[in-house]
Structures are given as C-alpha cells and as structure tokens.
Design a protein around this motif. Structure first.
Motif, PDB file in Angstrom:
ATOM      1  N   ARG A  15       1.234  -1.294   0.326  1.00 49.26           N
ATOM      2  CA  ARG A  15      -0.231  -0.073   0.147  1.00 49.26           C
ATOM      3  C   ARG A  15       0.876   0.960   0.568  1.00 49.26           C
ATOM      4  NH1 ARG A  15      -5.381  -1.255   1.070  1.00 49.26           N
ATOM      5  NH2 ARG A  15      -5.932  -3.054   1.615  1.00 49.26           N
ATOM      6  N   TYR A  20      -3.233   2.144  -2.440  1.00 46.44           N
ATOM      7  CA  TYR A  20      -3.902   1.445  -2.490  1.00 46.44           C
ATOM      8  C   TYR A  20      -3.165   0.007  -2.671  1.00 46.44           C
ATOM      9  CZ  TYR A  20      -7.527   4.500  -2.798  1.00 46.44           C
ATOM     10  OH  TYR A  20      -8.564   4.948  -3.262  1.00 46.44           O
ATOM     11  N   LYS A  21      -3.646  -0.885  -2.135  1.00 47.13           N
ATOM     12  CA  LYS A  21      -2.982  -2.564  -2.208  1.00 47.13           C
ATOM     13  C   LYS A  21      -2.842  -3.039  -3.971  1.00 47.13           C
ATOM     14  CE  LYS A  21      -3.507  -7.374  -0.407  1.00 47.13           C
ATOM     15  NZ  LYS A  21      -2.225  -7.218  -0.113  1.00 47.13           N
ATOM     16  N   PHE A  22      -1.972  -2.726  -4.303  1.00 51.96           N
ATOM     17  CA  PHE A  22      -1.990  -3.550  -5.592  1.00 51.96           C
ATOM     18  C   PHE A  22      -1.115  -5.368  -4.924  1.00 51.96           C
ATOM     19  CE2 PHE A  22      -1.039   0.783  -6.365  1.00 51.96           C
ATOM     20  CZ  PHE A  22      -1.957   0.379  -7.662  1.00 51.96           C
ATOM     21  N   CYS A  37      -5.002  -3.290  -8.549  1.00 47.91           N
ATOM     22  CA  CYS A  37      -5.342  -3.206  -7.509  1.00 47.91           C
ATOM     23  C   CYS A  37      -7.158  -3.290  -7.938  1.00 47.91           C
ATOM     24  CB  CYS A  37      -5.393  -1.485  -7.775  1.00 47.91           C
ATOM     25  SG  CYS A  37      -6.430  -0.600  -5.876  1.00 47.91           S
ATOM     26  N   GLU A  39      -9.658  -2.666  -5.910  1.00 44.67           N
ATOM     27  CA  GLU A  39     -10.326  -1.746  -5.750  1.00 44.67           C
ATOM     28  C   GLU A  39     -11.071  -0.467  -5.990  1.00 44.67           C
ATOM     29  OE1 GLU A  39     -10.025   1.772  -1.375  1.00 44.67           O
ATOM     30  OE2 GLU A  39      -9.218  -0.032  -1.814  1.00 44.67           O
ATOM     31  N   ILE A  97      -4.296   6.956 -10.520  1.00 44.76           N
ATOM     32  CA  ILE A  97      -5.577   6.859  -9.037  1.00 44.76           C
ATOM     33  C   ILE A  97      -6.280   8.179  -8.879  1.00 44.76           C
ATOM     34  CG2 ILE A  97      -5.455   6.251  -6.690  1.00 44.76           C
ATOM     35  CD1 ILE A  97      -3.116   4.228  -7.653  1.00 44.76           C
TER      36      ILE A  97
END
Length: 108
Positions: A15, A20-22, A37, A39, A97
């Motif tokens: 993150r 954000y989580k990749f 990602c 999300e 993003i």
C-alpha cells in the motif's frame, strides 16, 4: 518478471502508492496483468521493447480492449520511461488513481 517489474513491485507493494493494495501477476479470464488494484480496477502494465513490435502492439490493444470490458482501467509505462525518470512514472500511476477516485466520488 523483468528487472523493471521487480523495481516497480518494490514501490507498489504494501500500500505504498496512496494507500492502495496492488497485486502482481493478477489473472483476469485468460490474461495476466502485471500489477492490479482490485479496489480501483486499475491495471499497471510495464511495456518492454517487445511491445513496440507491430504484432505485439495489435495484441496489446485487443487485450486491453477486452479487459476494459470488465471495467478495468489501464496505466501503461514503458521500460525506458521508468528507467529514465522513475518519479515521473510513479506520478503517472498516482495521477490515474486520483482521477479514478475523483470520478467515483463525483458519481455518488
């Protein structure tokens, strides 16, 4: 995994980009996305020299169009773009993003 992909992963994991989580090497249908990602439904593709070959360009275009039908958005970064100015490359990801988040918040 290429050298550039290894370096990009060091900066995308845990993150580190705007929280954000990749995931790396993420499968969607029968395709594998370099970094994804879930999300944001954002794919980050690292393009090496092979992506300059006309047949590969056509394949990439068709593949991207197919994946965009799932609502996936793309950021494409060329190896030389990253190697020449990594901060600019990561800024490109951050801007994408932010535009996704702004678009989603304005539609709710």
């Amino acid at each position: 995994e290429t050298y550039v992909e290894k370096i990009v992963w060091l900066h995308l994991r845990d993150r580190q980009i705007l929280g954000y989580k990749f995931r790396r090497q993420y499968s969607v249908d029968h395709f594998v996305i370099d970094f994804y990602c879930p999300e944001l439904k954002l794919a980050v593709e690292i393009d090496g020299d092979v992506h300059e070959i006309p047949e590969q360009k056509n394949y990439d275009k068709a593949r991207q169009k197919y994946l965009e039908a799932f609502g996936i958005k793309f950021v494409r970064i060329k190896n030389e773009e990253f190697l020449g100015n990594p901060n600019k490359a990561f800024s490109k990801i951050e801007k994408k993003i932010i535009s996704i988040v702004e678009k989603e918040s304005s539609s709710t």
